[in-house]
Design an enzyme around this catalytic site. Structure first.
Site, short mmCIF file in Angstrom:
data_model
loop_
_atom_site.label_atom_id
_atom_site.label_comp_id
_atom_site.label_asym_id
_atom_site.label_seq_id
_atom_site.Cartn_x
_atom_site.Cartn_y
_atom_site.Cartn_z
N ASN A 62 16.66 7.46 9.06
CA ASN A 62 15.92 6.46 9.83
C ASN A 62 14.67 6.06 9.05
OD1 ASN A 62 13.66 8.34 10.71
ND2 ASN A 62 15.42 9.38 11.64
N LYS A 64 13.12 16.61 28.43
CA LYS A 64 12.79 17.56 27.36
C LYS A 64 11.71 18.55 27.77
CE LYS A 64 14.24 14.50 23.61
NZ LYS A 64 15.32 15.37 23.10
#
Length: 396
Positions: free
Chosen positions: A209, A336
């Site tokens: 990325n 998360k």
């Protein structure tokens, strides 16, 4: 915050030197001990006697005239300082500091001090906006210097632009901010991840990325400067950070392993890295040849690092989004089990991958949101650590 603090005030050759007199007066009245250092050029705009009268302290003007109670002036002043403030700061002194030159008293003090340094630029707008000055300011920011941005307005050269020294209130606020922050992370052990992972396809290709790692490195340097014991787990090699442990990794699995080995003794985990969600199911041993018209690569999910790690530490994540910024960030915060998330829209100019600035919204687990303006990544990092320092004090 200023009572009994020693402020080394450096004044350089700018028409804004007259503002330094007001700054010195304000600091002295607030209880600070102001040690003024003037360059030769500064003395063309304002005389040392003015500063001496306002601070009730002798003014240091050269390397060779010792001050009372200071045997080696530049070393003694450097050691005495709680904060050093260069206001106004010309393009010349900024360049000297950026490259570590020490050819006069003020630049020698800056090089010798371990105190935080605040820089308030003042110059012609074209000089300020020139690429070399901006590069020099970026160098100083990367080393932990605090830059008090100049204002837009009428300049002494009859131009209108950005280059006028910041208001005195703004400079004083920066000094108070630094004194509040100074070593407020001392004793804290933090683990920070940075950069984008690379998932190998074959020996020469990978899936990755656009993450530059700049945000993670800024977080690590800011935590270090505030006294924390820092472990940086990074996929990129920017300027080699000093006074911290650096673990270099490449793939998501390597990053997970490094986090698992270090986070068990941490007080804070900051996942600033852009970890790949998928990786090739198999990695070819040899380079794939360009034979077929279409190449199909089967992908599998990588392990979620935050889902894998357990422990009694603050968990902070980043959400780089291109749409539905806050909704996606809030969901990630919950999924998360984060204490804080920094959400940024990477489609906004100046907030994308590779930039030196960032525009984020901090969202905490209790639902509070802090929308920050576009600012240098080092300043964003300090905002994150401000939150950590405030919340760990509250928890204690």
């Amino acid at each position: 915050m200023l009572t009994d603090k020693t402020i080394v005030l450096g004044i350089t050759g700018s028409i804004a030197a007259y503002k330094a007199a007001e700054l010195a007066s304000r600091l002295t009245k607030a209880g600070a001990k102001v040690e003024t250092v003037m360059t030769e050029a500064a003395q063309r705009f304002i005389v040392p006697l003015t500063l001496q009268s306002l601070t009730h302290r002798p003014v240091a003007c050269d390397m060779w005239t010792p001050l009372e109670n200071f045997s080696i002036t530049h070393v003694s002043l450097a050691q005495a300082a709680d904060v050093a403030v260069i206001a106004p700061a010309t393009a010349n002194i900024i360049a000297k500091m950026a490259y570590g030159l020490a050819d006069d008293l003020l630049s020698s003090i800056v090089l010798a001090t371990k105190a935080p340094v605040i820089v308030a630029p003042a110059m012609n707008n074209n000089m300020y906006e020139s690429s070399v000055t901006q590069e020099n300011i970026a160098r100083l920011r990367a080393r932990g210097f605090v830059i008090v941005e100049p204002e837009i307005g009428h300049l002494a050269c009859n131009a209108i632009g950005k280059g006028r020294m910041a208001d005195i209130d703004t400079v004083v606020d920066a000094i108070n901010m630094i004194l509040r922050r100074e070593r407020d992370m001392a004793g804290k052990r933090v683990v920070i991840t940075a950069g984008g992972t690379r998932e190998p396809i074959d020996p020469v290709r990978f899936i990755g990325n656009r993450s530059s790692g700049k945000m993670g490195h800024a977080l690590a340097e800011a935590a270090r400067d505030r006294g924390a014991d820092v472990t940086l787990i990074s996929t990129v090699s920017l300027s080699q950070p000093s006074n911290m442990r650096v673990v270099h990794v490449e793939s998501a699995s390597q990053m997970l392993e490094a986090v698992m080995q270090t986070v068990w003794q941490a007080d804070v985990l900051v996942m600033a890295a852009a970890v790949a969600d998928y990786r090739p199911k198999t990695t070819q041993e040899n380079k794939i040849k360009k034979d077929a018209a279409v190449l199909n690569i089967e992908l599998e999910r990588t392990l979620d690092i935050l889902a894998e790690v357990e422990g009694d530490f603050l968990r902070i994540g980043f959400a780089a989004e291109t749409e539905n910024l806050l909704d996606n960030a809030r969901k990630k915060l919950v999924d998360k089990r984060l204490d804080l998330i920094a959400a940024n829209d990477v489609t906004i100019a100046g907030s994308g991958f590779g930039s030196d600035t960032n525009k984020v919204t901090l969202i905490s687990r209790d639902g509070k949101e802090y929308d920050l303006p576009l600012m240098p990544k080092r300043d964003v990092a300090d905002k994150v650590w401000d939150w950590v320092a405030a919340n760990t004090r509250r928890a204690a």
